[in-house]
Write an enzyme that holds these catalytic residues in place. Structure first.
Site, mmCIF file in Angstrom:
data_model
loop_
_atom_site.group_PDB
_atom_site.id
_atom_site.type_symbol
_atom_site.label_atom_id
_atom_site.label_comp_id
_atom_site.label_asym_id
_atom_site.label_seq_id
_atom_site.Cartn_x
_atom_site.Cartn_y
_atom_site.Cartn_z
ATOM 1 N N HIS A 11 -9.305 9.439 2.613
ATOM 2 C CA HIS A 11 -8.758 8.527 1.702
ATOM 3 C C HIS A 11 -8.815 8.824 0.200
ATOM 4 C CE1 HIS A 11 -8.196 4.498 -0.176
ATOM 5 N NE2 HIS A 11 -7.959 3.916 1.000
ATOM 6 N N GLU B 198 0.859 -0.972 -0.046
ATOM 7 C CA GLU B 198 -0.062 0.062 -0.034
ATOM 8 C C GLU B 198 0.843 1.379 -0.020
ATOM 9 O OE1 GLU B 198 -2.826 -0.321 3.067
ATOM 10 O OE2 GLU B 198 -3.986 -1.785 2.118
ATOM 11 N N ARG C 166 -1.245 9.412 9.016
ATOM 12 C CA ARG C 166 -1.385 7.680 9.240
ATOM 13 C C ARG C 166 -0.793 7.216 7.935
ATOM 14 N NH1 ARG C 166 -4.920 3.289 8.553
ATOM 15 N NH2 ARG C 166 -6.137 4.661 7.459
ATOM 16 N N HIS D 228 -11.755 9.647 6.389
ATOM 17 C CA HIS D 228 -11.527 8.197 6.278
ATOM 18 C C HIS D 228 -10.936 7.947 7.624
ATOM 19 C CE1 HIS D 228 -10.454 4.126 5.134
ATOM 20 N NE2 HIS D 228 -9.245 4.340 5.414
ATOM 21 N N ARG E 212 -0.883 8.913 1.518
ATOM 22 C CA ARG E 212 -2.288 9.101 1.147
ATOM 23 C C ARG E 212 -2.526 10.951 1.067
ATOM 24 N NH1 ARG E 212 -5.702 5.262 4.682
ATOM 25 N NH2 ARG E 212 -4.980 3.451 3.299
HETATM 26 C C1 SIN Z 1 -7.395 0.682 2.561
HETATM 27 O O1 SIN Z 1 -7.691 -0.561 2.210
HETATM 28 O O2 SIN Z 1 -7.088 1.483 1.361
HETATM 29 C C2 SIN Z 1 -7.643 1.200 3.763
HETATM 30 C C3 SIN Z 1 -6.387 0.744 4.591
HETATM 31 C C4 SIN Z 1 -6.403 1.860 5.767
HETATM 32 O O3 SIN Z 1 -6.825 2.829 5.716
HETATM 33 O O4 SIN Z 1 -5.224 1.637 6.309
#
Ligand code: SIN
Length: 538
Positions: free
Chosen positions: A237, A115, A378, A343, A282
């Site tokens: 998000h 991610e 975060r 988010h 993010r």
């Molecule tokens: C996501 O699946 O993008 C959310 C993961 C997160 O917010 O840590």
């Protein structure tokens, strides 16, 4: 009525339930859930749990990535504590029976996803339904445990505190709790009180959070006088599905982790200028999307994963694939329309490295807490990990504390203290209007991009709405909608106060008035102290 247990836990997501399981080894636990127990942010979490388990990964890389994402505000001790405990937490969940995705042909090894902001593959996941898988197993274990009672449709209104603290901060001894099915308000008393109520996405017009994310724990802690911190750092998000009917469905960052590309309506990759491309942190991705939408006037951008095999997409992202298909979007063959949405709340009730708040007896774990892990932004998938680690540490610390405590009972009044002479507000529109108003001005004035002028306009509007809500609260019978809007108003107030105090741009807080980062004056937490703690009127 007064109901007693050793531990009172508010919230039934990953933090509350994992705390409950550990605390139940030492005493009785009441877990309150304001709706059905599975209606939690955890249950919606798609991505996963970040932990160092890959052969080429190292704890120091996870620490580094977390610090980088947090833009200079992470607390190193919190980061190291949480990161180090990661592999152990995953092992515990696997031992409880959580079915994480594993490598084909080697079920002993978990499959690692990627991610944004992570330098290595380290996201342990259960396809794209990680939270649901964890929630289900923890809830089942709690149900099987004779020391744990889960009370659904029980909403905490305010904390009970010791009467005469004589100059000290008062000890928290329990909570007033509304049984939403009977309308009764009862006092729940315990030696240890734990807030695990999750976040507050519903303070914004658009959010990936469930309806229950109304910042209840944060608001009740604030009213009781607990210190709160860093609420200006609201994470948006980058990729919430843009659809007229379904407004809070997340398109996991893992889709970009597997090669998904953000494009504009001309098909140009909008993150092409950033060194980390679509896997930048993010805050960067969300601001880039916002700028693109403002520049072109487009209502959304698109996330394109059509270059991957359809079979891979269906297998890796079954929830996203099927939900989108149900809405007429075949993500294997067409790009997904997405927009940023509120988010995650990176700040919260200020706690130490064991989840202890500034009020004796009150702990906070999970999203409601500010541990210092997230700093100004975060890192993806660090939150479920934090919830597990801090629940574990809070269980240890509170056990030690509870052993020497008597059950607090003498100080508890027998009745919910305000006179509830009226019935619920005669017109529901009075409540829904206040709610809509807050969510809209928070979105427009205190969203991804802020300025001193926008913040002060929001503050003026909030003052009026708050005074109306407090008047309703004093004069009408208590009702869940009223309680939630009262809490949302407190959260909005704390976000605005923190944002006004931070005269710079950093991480998730971007101000047009103060566009630069100022490490000389602002490389510190924004800590708020309630000058007038009052559980009834604030
Ligand atoms: C996501 O699946 O993008 C959310 C993961 C997160 O917010 O840590």
């Amino acid at each position: 009525m007064i109901i007693k247990s050793d531990y009172l836990v508010m919230g039934s997501g990953i933090a509350g339930l994992s705390f409950a399981l550990k605390a139940a080894e030492h005493g009785t636990v009441s877990v309150l859930s304001k709706l059905v127990a599975s209606d939690t942010n955890t249950n919606l979490a798609q991505g996963g749990i970040a932990a160092v388990m890959g052969p080429d990964d190292d704890l120091k890389f996870h620490v580094q990535d977390t610090l980088e994402s947090g833009s200079g505000l992470c607390h190193l001790d919190a980061v190291e504590t949480v990161v180090q405990a990661g592999p152990q937490m995953i092992a515990e969940l696997r031992a409880l029976g959580v079915p994480f995705s594993t490598l084909e042909g080697n079920p002993a090894l978990v499959e690692l996803g990627r991610e944004g902001g992570h330098s290595h593959r380290r996201i342990i996941h259960a396809k794209d339904m990680t939270g649901q898988a964890v929630q289900k197993v923890l809830a089942e274990r709690c149900r099987q445990n004779a020391n744990i009672e889960t009370l659904e449709y029980h909403l905490a209104l305010d904390l009970l505190t010791e009467k005469n603290p004589q100059g000290r901060r008062p000890r928290v001894t329990g909570a007033w709790v509304l049984d939403r099915r009977t309308g009764e308000v009862n006092a729940y008393v315990a030696k240890i009180i734990v807030l695990a109520t999750g976040g507050s996405g519903k303070v914004y017009l658009y959010t990936t959070n469930p309806d229950g994310a109304t910042g209840d724990g944060l608001a009740i802690a604030w009213r009781a006088g607990a210190q709160c911190a860093n609420l200006e750092f609201v994470q948006f998000h980058p990729t919430c599905l843009f659809h007229p009917k379904v407004t809070n469905f997340l398109i996991s960052e893992a889709v970009r982790g597997e090669g998904g590309v953000l494009v504009n309506r001309e098909g140009e990759a909008i993150m092409r200028h950033h060194p980390q491309g679509d896997l930048a942190c993010r805050d960067v991705v969300a601001l880039t999307i916002d700028a693109e939408m403002k520049k072109t006037g487009a209502p959304c951008v698109f996330l394109d994963i059509t270059h991957k095999e359809a079979a891979f997409i269906r297998e890796r992202f079954p929830k996203i694939y099927n939900t989108c298909l149900g809405l007429g979007i075949d993500i294997a063959h067409e790009p997904i329309p997405v927009v940023p949405a509120a988010h995650y709340q990176c700040g919260g009730v200020l706690v130490d490295n064991f989840g202890r708040s500034s009020l004796p007896g009150l702990y906070a774990v999970g999203e409601v807490a500010a541990t210092g892990l997230h700093g100004a932004n975060r890192l993806a998938s660090n939150s479920l990990l934090e919830a597990l680690v801090m629940a574990d540490r809070a269980a240890q610390a509170s056990h030690a504390e509870a052993q020497s405590l008597p059950m607090p009972e003498a100080a508890v009044p027998r009745l919910w203290p305000t006179g509830r002479l009226g019935t619920a507000p005669s017109e529901a529109v009075l409540i829904t209007h206040s709610w809509d108003e807050i969510r809209r001005f928070m979105w427009n004035y205190v969203g991804l991009v802020r300025s001193d002028q926008r913040l002060s306009m929001a503050q003026k509007r909030l003052a009026l709405v708050k005074s109306e809500i407090n008047e309703f609260f004093r004069n009408f019978e208590v009702d869940a909608d009223l309680v939630e809007v009262r809490n949302i108003a407190v959260v909005a107030d704390l976000i605005i106060q923190c944002a006004m105090a931070r005269k710079e741009s950093r991480g998730l807080h971007f101000s047009l008035t103060w566009p630069n980062r100022d490490d000389v004056n602002f490389q510190r937490d924004t800590v708020l102290e309630n000058p007038h703690p009052s559980i009834l009127l604030s």
